[in-house]
Design a protein around this motif. Structure first.
Motif, PDB file in Angstrom:
ATOM      1  N   LEU A 189      -2.808   3.941   9.672  1.00 56.10           N
ATOM      2  CA  LEU A 189      -3.438   3.778   8.361  1.00 56.10           C
ATOM      3  C   LEU A 189      -4.918   4.077   8.550  1.00 56.10           C
ATOM      4  N   ASN A 190      -5.406   5.076   7.846  1.00 58.51           N
ATOM      5  CA  ASN A 190      -6.799   5.487   7.940  1.00 58.51           C
ATOM      6  C   ASN A 190      -7.571   4.981   6.731  1.00 58.51           C
ATOM      7  N   LEU A 191      -8.654   4.293   7.009  1.00 62.46           N
ATOM      8  CA  LEU A 191      -9.487   3.747   5.942  1.00 62.46           C
ATOM      9  C   LEU A 191     -10.872   4.369   6.085  1.00 62.46           C
ATOM     10  N   SER A 192     -11.350   5.038   5.040  1.00 61.83           N
ATOM     11  CA  SER A 192     -12.637   5.715   5.152  1.00 61.83           C
ATOM     12  C   SER A 192     -13.608   5.227   4.078  1.00 61.83           C
ATOM     13  N   SER A 193     -14.870   5.599   4.264  1.00 58.61           N
ATOM     14  CA  SER A 193     -15.950   5.187   3.345  1.00 58.61           C
ATOM     15  C   SER A 193     -15.829   3.699   3.040  1.00 58.61           C
ATOM     16  N   LEU A 194     -15.741   2.920   4.083  1.00 59.17           N
ATOM     17  CA  LEU A 194     -15.424   1.496   3.931  1.00 59.17           C
ATOM     18  C   LEU A 194     -16.468   0.748   3.121  1.00 59.17           C
ATOM     19  N   GLU A 195     -15.963  -0.179   2.326  1.00 60.28           N
ATOM     20  CA  GLU A 195     -16.799  -1.040   1.494  1.00 60.28           C
ATOM     21  C   GLU A 195     -16.553  -2.493   1.900  1.00 60.28           C
ATOM     22  N   LEU A 196     -17.483  -3.354   1.509  1.00 63.49           N
ATOM     23  CA  LEU A 196     -17.349  -4.773   1.847  1.00 63.49           C
ATOM     24  C   LEU A 196     -16.021  -5.328   1.352  1.00 63.49           C
ATOM     25  N   ALA A 235       7.116   5.781  -0.797  1.00 63.88           N
ATOM     26  CA  ALA A 235       6.635   5.020  -1.939  1.00 63.88           C
ATOM     27  C   ALA A 235       5.159   4.715  -1.767  1.00 63.88           C
ATOM     28  N   LYS A 236       4.459   4.705  -2.897  1.00 63.17           N
ATOM     29  CA  LYS A 236       3.035   4.383  -2.880  1.00 63.17           C
ATOM     30  C   LYS A 236       2.797   3.184  -3.764  1.00 63.17           C
ATOM     31  N   GLY A 237       1.947   2.308  -3.309  1.00 60.26           N
ATOM     32  CA  GLY A 237       1.576   1.149  -4.106  1.00 60.26           C
ATOM     33  C   GLY A 237       0.119   1.253  -4.495  1.00 60.26           C
ATOM     34  N   ASN A 238      -0.596   0.165  -4.326  1.00 56.82           N
ATOM     35  CA  ASN A 238      -1.995   0.118  -4.742  1.00 56.82           C
ATOM     36  C   ASN A 238      -2.924   0.658  -3.664  1.00 56.82           C
ATOM     37  N   ILE A 239      -2.680   1.859  -3.209  1.00 62.11           N
ATOM     38  CA  ILE A 239      -3.492   2.415  -2.131  1.00 62.11           C
ATOM     39  C   ILE A 239      -4.615   3.253  -2.706  1.00 62.11           C
ATOM     40  N   LEU A 240      -5.830   2.984  -2.257  1.00 60.36           N
ATOM     41  CA  LEU A 240      -6.994   3.705  -2.734  1.00 60.36           C
ATOM     42  C   LEU A 240      -6.996   5.136  -2.186  1.00 60.36           C
ATOM     43  N   GLU A 241      -7.697   6.007  -2.886  1.00 62.24           N
ATOM     44  CA  GLU A 241      -7.786   7.401  -2.422  1.00 62.24           C
ATOM     45  C   GLU A 241      -8.533   7.512  -1.106  1.00 62.24           C
ATOM     46  N   ARG A 242      -9.379   6.552  -0.808  1.00 59.13           N
ATOM     47  CA  ARG A 242     -10.127   6.533   0.457  1.00 59.13           C
ATOM     48  C   ARG A 242      -9.217   6.171   1.635  1.00 59.13           C
ATOM     49  N   PHE A 243      -8.019   5.707   1.333  1.00 58.43           N
ATOM     50  CA  PHE A 243      -7.079   5.301   2.373  1.00 58.43           C
ATOM     51  C   PHE A 243      -5.971   6.349   2.479  1.00 58.43           C
ATOM     52  N   SER A 244      -5.494   6.551   3.677  1.00 60.92           N
ATOM     53  CA  SER A 244      -4.359   7.445   3.871  1.00 60.92           C
ATOM     54  C   SER A 244      -3.543   6.938   5.045  1.00 60.92           C
ATOM     55  N   ALA A 245      -2.319   7.399   5.119  1.00 63.87           N
ATOM     56  CA  ALA A 245      -1.448   6.969   6.212  1.00 63.87           C
ATOM     57  C   ALA A 245      -0.559   8.124   6.619  1.00 63.87           C
ATOM     58  N   GLN A 246       0.022   8.001   7.771  1.00 70.07           N
ATOM     59  CA  GLN A 246       1.036   8.953   8.209  1.00 70.07           C
ATOM     60  C   GLN A 246       1.961   8.274   9.205  1.00 70.07           C
ATOM     61  N   GLN A 247       3.150   8.857   9.324  1.00 70.29           N
ATOM     62  CA  GLN A 247       4.110   8.395  10.321  1.00 70.29           C
ATOM     63  C   GLN A 247       4.447   9.578  11.214  1.00 70.29           C
ATOM     64  N   PHE A 248       4.345   9.370  12.491  1.00 71.99           N
ATOM     65  CA  PHE A 248       4.481  10.438  13.461  1.00 71.99           C
ATOM     66  C   PHE A 248       5.934  10.584  13.920  1.00 71.99           C
ATOM     67  N   PRO A 249       6.256  11.700  14.609  1.00 71.95           N
ATOM     68  CA  PRO A 249       7.642  11.903  15.063  1.00 71.95           C
ATOM     69  C   PRO A 249       8.185  10.762  15.919  1.00 71.95           C
ATOM     70  N   LEU A 298       0.827  -1.210   0.000  1.00 79.08           N
ATOM     71  CA  LEU A 298       0.000   0.000   0.000  1.00 79.08           C
ATOM     72  C   LEU A 298       0.862   1.261   0.000  1.00 79.08           C
ATOM     73  N   ILE A 299       1.711   1.412   1.013  1.00 81.47           N
ATOM     74  CA  ILE A 299       2.457   2.649   1.155  1.00 81.47           C
ATOM     75  C   ILE A 299       3.638   2.440   2.092  1.00 81.47           C
ATOM     76  N   GLN A 300       4.659   3.284   1.925  1.00 87.39           N
ATOM     77  CA  GLN A 300       5.869   3.214   2.741  1.00 87.39           C
ATOM     78  C   GLN A 300       6.217   4.599   3.271  1.00 87.39           C
ATOM     79  N   TYR A 301       6.604   4.659   4.533  1.00 94.73           N
ATOM     80  CA  TYR A 301       7.107   5.881   5.144  1.00 94.73           C
ATOM     81  C   TYR A 301       8.501   5.656   5.677  1.00 94.73           C
ATOM     82  N   TYR A 302       9.304   6.693   5.585  1.00 91.76           N
ATOM     83  CA  TYR A 302      10.649   6.632   6.150  1.00 91.76           C
ATOM     84  C   TYR A 302      10.873   7.886   6.969  1.00 91.76           C
ATOM     85  N   ASN A 303      11.084   7.718   8.247  1.00 93.20           N
ATOM     86  CA  ASN A 303      11.387   8.822   9.155  1.00 93.20           C
ATOM     87  C   ASN A 303      10.380   9.970   9.010  1.00 93.20           C
ATOM     88  N   GLY A 304       9.132   9.616   8.904  1.00 94.07           N
ATOM     89  CA  GLY A 304       8.075  10.613   8.871  1.00 94.07           C
ATOM     90  C   GLY A 304       7.635  11.063   7.492  1.00 94.07           C
TER      91      GLY A 304
END
Lengths: 116, 114
Positions: free
Chosen positions: A76-83, A56-70, A46-52
């Motif tokens: 990983l936030n998943l919204s408007s969830l579907e079956l 890199a992004k893979g097959n991540i839907l626009e309804r999904f988002s992620a973040q890496q904190f300090p 889906l996605i990769q974070y390095y030191n915040g």
């Protein structure tokens, strides 16, 4: 025990809802990766974070988002969830960015998301 | 899109038998990894192969990377019930910016019966 902690282990929610999955990487690891595993698609990056920062992004839907904190944990936030979003979601961490030549990625136990 | 095809998808054998599972692609990978995943757990790295033609041994497991770096095989000698699990191969694919991501196959589910 890989040293990577994911919470919650199980999550059941209704369609249209929003959920947050949490990952604490191994101590000292700067990179966090998110993967989705379903029976028909296998393990999808889906996605990769390095030191915040997003690296890199893979097959991540626009309804999904992620973040890496300090403190290096990631969400990983998943919204408007579907079956069809029902799956196992794995987080992995590694020391560096270039997996696998320089570092090994350690996977958490995953979060099983069920959308009803 | 780089795809890794694993075969067979399912394999059920008796303890003591030998087996080989395959991982094939039309794409070239800079390296290839094999993981084993048990129910309720995340994948655990078994080996990384980097050089075309490379062979690595891990006790009863032998891993081979194809000369063209497009395919790999895992051979298990004298399988034991503890070898039961989902075996995944993953190829390193370059992202823009120099980092890499792992592209996974769908796995071979191995059951070793006592």
């Amino acid at each position: 025990d890989s040293g990577v902690t994911q919470t919650p282990k199980h999550l059941i929610t209704a369609t249209g809802q929003r959920v947050t999955l949490r990952c604490s990487p191994r101590s000292g690891d700067l990179s966090v990766y998110w993967y989705q595993q379903s029976l028909d698609q296998g393990l999808q990056f889906l996605i990769q974070y390095y030191n915040g920062e997003e690296r890199a992004k893979g097959n991540i839907l626009e309804r999904f988002s992620a973040q890496q904190f300090p403190d290096l944990h990631s969400e990983l936030n998943l919204s408007s969830l579907e079956l069809g979003d029902s799956a196992l979601y794995f987080c992995a961490s590694s020391v560096g960015v270039r997996v696998p030549l320089n570092t090994e990625a350690f996977f958490g136990q995953g979060t099983r998301l069920t959308v009803v | 899109t780089q795809l890794l095809e694993q075969s067979p998808q399912f394999l059920s054998i008796q303890e003591g038998e030998n087996l080989t599972v395959y991982c094939n692609s039309s794409s070239v990978f800079s390296s290839l990894q094999w993981y084993r995943q048990e129910p309720g757990e995340g994948p655990v790295l078994l080996v990384t192969v980097v050089t075309g033609g490379e062979v690595k041994k891990l006790k009863r497991l032998t891993f081979q990377f194809g000369d063209a770096r497009k395919d790999s095989s895992l051979h298990i000698t004298a399988a034991q019930p503890g070898d039961t699990g989902l075996y995944l191969c993953a190829g390193a694919a370059r992202n823009q910016g120099g980092s890499e991501k792992l592209v996974f196959g769908k796995g071979t589910k191995l059951t070793v019966n006592p």
